[in-house]
Write an enzyme that holds these catalytic residues in place. Structure first.
Site, PDB file in Angstrom:
ATOM      1  N   ASP A 188       1.122   1.649  -6.960  1.00  0.00           N
ATOM      2  CA  ASP A 188      -0.597   1.384  -7.316  1.00  0.00           C
ATOM      3  C   ASP A 188      -1.164   2.476  -7.725  1.00  0.00           C
ATOM      4  OD1 ASP A 188      -3.297   0.660  -6.929  1.00  0.00           O
ATOM      5  OD2 ASP A 188      -3.102   0.636  -4.711  1.00  0.00           O
ATOM      6  N   ASP A 238      -6.640  -5.169  -8.440  1.00  0.00           N
ATOM      7  CA  ASP A 238      -7.112  -4.971  -6.958  1.00  0.00           C
ATOM      8  C   ASP A 238      -8.624  -4.764  -7.332  1.00  0.00           C
ATOM      9  OD1 ASP A 238      -8.240  -3.832  -4.666  1.00  0.00           O
ATOM     10  OD2 ASP A 238      -6.631  -2.447  -4.450  1.00  0.00           O
TER      11      ASP A 238
HETATM   12  O1  OSB Z   1      -5.909   0.431  -3.615  1.00  0.00           O
HETATM   13  O2  OSB Z   1      -5.315  -0.602  -2.052  1.00  0.00           O
HETATM   14  C1  OSB Z   1      -5.814   0.349  -2.278  1.00  0.00           C
HETATM   15  C2  OSB Z   1      -6.590   2.584   0.502  1.00  0.00           C
HETATM   16  C3  OSB Z   1      -8.165   3.099   0.358  1.00  0.00           C
HETATM   17  C4  OSB Z   1      -8.468   2.489  -0.990  1.00  0.00           C
HETATM   18  C5  OSB Z   1      -7.730   1.691  -1.841  1.00  0.00           C
HETATM   19  C6  OSB Z   1      -6.526   1.456  -1.372  1.00  0.00           C
HETATM   20  C7  OSB Z   1      -5.969   1.965  -0.129  1.00  0.00           C
HETATM   21  C8  OSB Z   1      -4.547   1.488   0.266  1.00  0.00           C
HETATM   22  C9  OSB Z   1      -4.427   1.609   1.755  1.00  0.00           C
HETATM   23  O3  OSB Z   1      -3.607   1.354  -0.432  1.00  0.00           O
HETATM   24  C10 OSB Z   1      -3.909   0.356   2.243  1.00  0.00           C
HETATM   25  C11 OSB Z   1      -3.959   0.569   3.907  1.00  0.00           C
HETATM   26  O4  OSB Z   1      -5.001   0.124   4.365  1.00  0.00           O
HETATM   27  O5  OSB Z   1      -2.819   0.535   4.479  1.00  0.00           O
HETATM   28 MG    MG Z   2      -4.816  -1.125  -4.366  1.00  0.00          MG
END
Ligand code: OSB
Ligand code: MG
Length: 368
Positions: A188, A238
């Site tokens: 990601d 996302d």
């Molecule tokens: O991009 O999915 C994301 C956390 C904060 C902001 C964006 C993201 C995330 C995570 C964490 O990937 C996922 C989780 O809560 O375990």
């Molecule tokens: Mg993400």
């Protein structure tokens, strides 16, 4: 139905470990909880806006303001037939999906409790067990990263997502593929790359990743379509998907083959279900993203993940990965097979621990 009263609360909760993504690090979370009294039944939800506007333009401060000054006035004194109607009532406010999503989700919890059924059933969920993956932040060294991955695999998690950014990408994936050739692995980027970086992203094609999540700009669906044409690996969007219309455009343009749905980012369950159904009709699998939620938001993510087209493991992990002590009873636990059993109780199926919530609260406000 009518919302009689809303309580906003901000909690200060310290993460067990800092979480680093391409555009920032989280240490302490400011958790915004929303409690809605719907005809005497209390529904709970969490607003997933961050402390800073780095993932989304919304923050805890903007959400509080918009809930109090703009969304609550749209609901106050108004009758409606079901939680399904709430998102249309909030439409006069543009954007601010995380604020809207919290209000809407609390009404869904209240409606399910009122009817004495689990929220996931009211939503039309089918899965009784949720497949879980973990999201691992950017680490200082390759050894530290490999150790973090091993720990999660030992705990049973079904897929590993690592955060990447320029300079912390191909080497990281290469190392993990050496150590864990069989694992379901994905990355990601949280919009850390530009389309011109495509040759670097193309190198990732050599590591049979499940997907690359949000490599390019958060408002740039079109460039993702151009990138997807060049890559074998599936792109998952996302940050770019806030609405049904954006999902429709992304699918039609070929900008992604997978979508991550976050309840807050899309403004609540009605929107999430519409996007889910659209993806299902188009052969696009979805999974549930996470926002470092407390147990309240985590419980909602579990309910959402029961819908049929949530076909891939989500970023839904145990309370203990984030918090020394969560604010729900029981806490979210993940089995050695990397699954969460969906709760049987009414509403979200987890009880808010009021005493603990009270203790962690740094400010609250009632709207009636
Ligand atoms: O991009 O999915 C994301 C956390 C904060 C902001 C964006 C993201 C995330 C995570 C964490 O990937 C996922 C989780 O809560 O375990
Ligand atoms: Mg993400």
């Amino acid at each position: 139905m009518r919302i009689r009263k809303i309580t906003l609360r901000e909690l200060g909760m310290k993460l067990i470990a800092p979480f680093e993504i391409s555009n920032g690090v989280s240490y302490d979370r400011r958790i915004l909880l929303l409690e809605a009294d719907v005809d005497g039944v209390i529904g709970w939800a969490e607003c997933v806006a961050g402390e800073t506007p780095q993932y989304s333009p919304e923050t805890v401060e903007t959400a509080w303001h918009v809930l109090r000054d703009h969304l609550w006035p749209l609901m106050k004194g108004k009758d409606f037939a079901s939680a399904e109607d709430v998102s249309a009532m909030l439409e006069p406010v543009r954007g601010h999906n995380m604020a809207k999503g919290a209000l809407e989700a609390a009404v869904w919890d209240a409606e399910a409790k009122h009817k004495g059924v689990p929220l996931w059933k009211l939503l039309g969920g089918v899965h009784q067990e949720i497949a879980c993956g973990v999201s691992i932040g950017i680490k200082k060294s390759l050894d530290e990263l490999a150790a973090a991955v091993k720990k999660e695999l030992d705990a049973g998690y079904q897929r590993i997502k690592i955060k990447i950014k320029p300079g912390k990408d191909v080497e990281q994936v290469k190392r993990l593929r050496q150590d864990f050739p069989q694992v379901k692995l994905m990355v990601d980027a949280n919009s850390a790359y530009r389309l011109e970086d495509w040759p670097l992203l193309k190198e990732l094609d050599g590591f049979y990743l499940m997907m690359i999540e949000q490599p390019l700009g958060w408002e740039d669906i079109y460039s993702h379509a151009e990138l997807q044409e060049k890559l074998v690996t599936s792109i998952c969007l996302d940050e770019s998907i806030h609405t049904f219309e954006q999902a429709r455009a992304a699918i039609a343009l070929g900008a992604c083959k997978i979508i991550n749905i976050k309840l807050g980012r899309v403004g609540g369950y009605t929107s999430a279900r519409k996007i889910h159904d659209l993806c299902e009709r188009n052969g696009i699998p979805v999974w549930c993203g996470g926002m470092l939620e407390s147990g309240i938001g985590r419980a909602h993510n579990i309910a959402l993940s029961t819908l049929p087209n949530f076909a891939l493991p989500g970023d839904i992990s145990a309370s203990r990965r984030y918090w020394v002590e969560d604010i729900i009873e029981p806490e979210v636990v993940v089995s050695p097979q990397g699954t969460i059993r969906v709760p049987a109780g009414p509403g979200i199926g987890f009880e808010p621990r009021l005493e603990r919530i009270e203790k962690l609260t740094t400010r609250s406000e009632q709207l009636a």
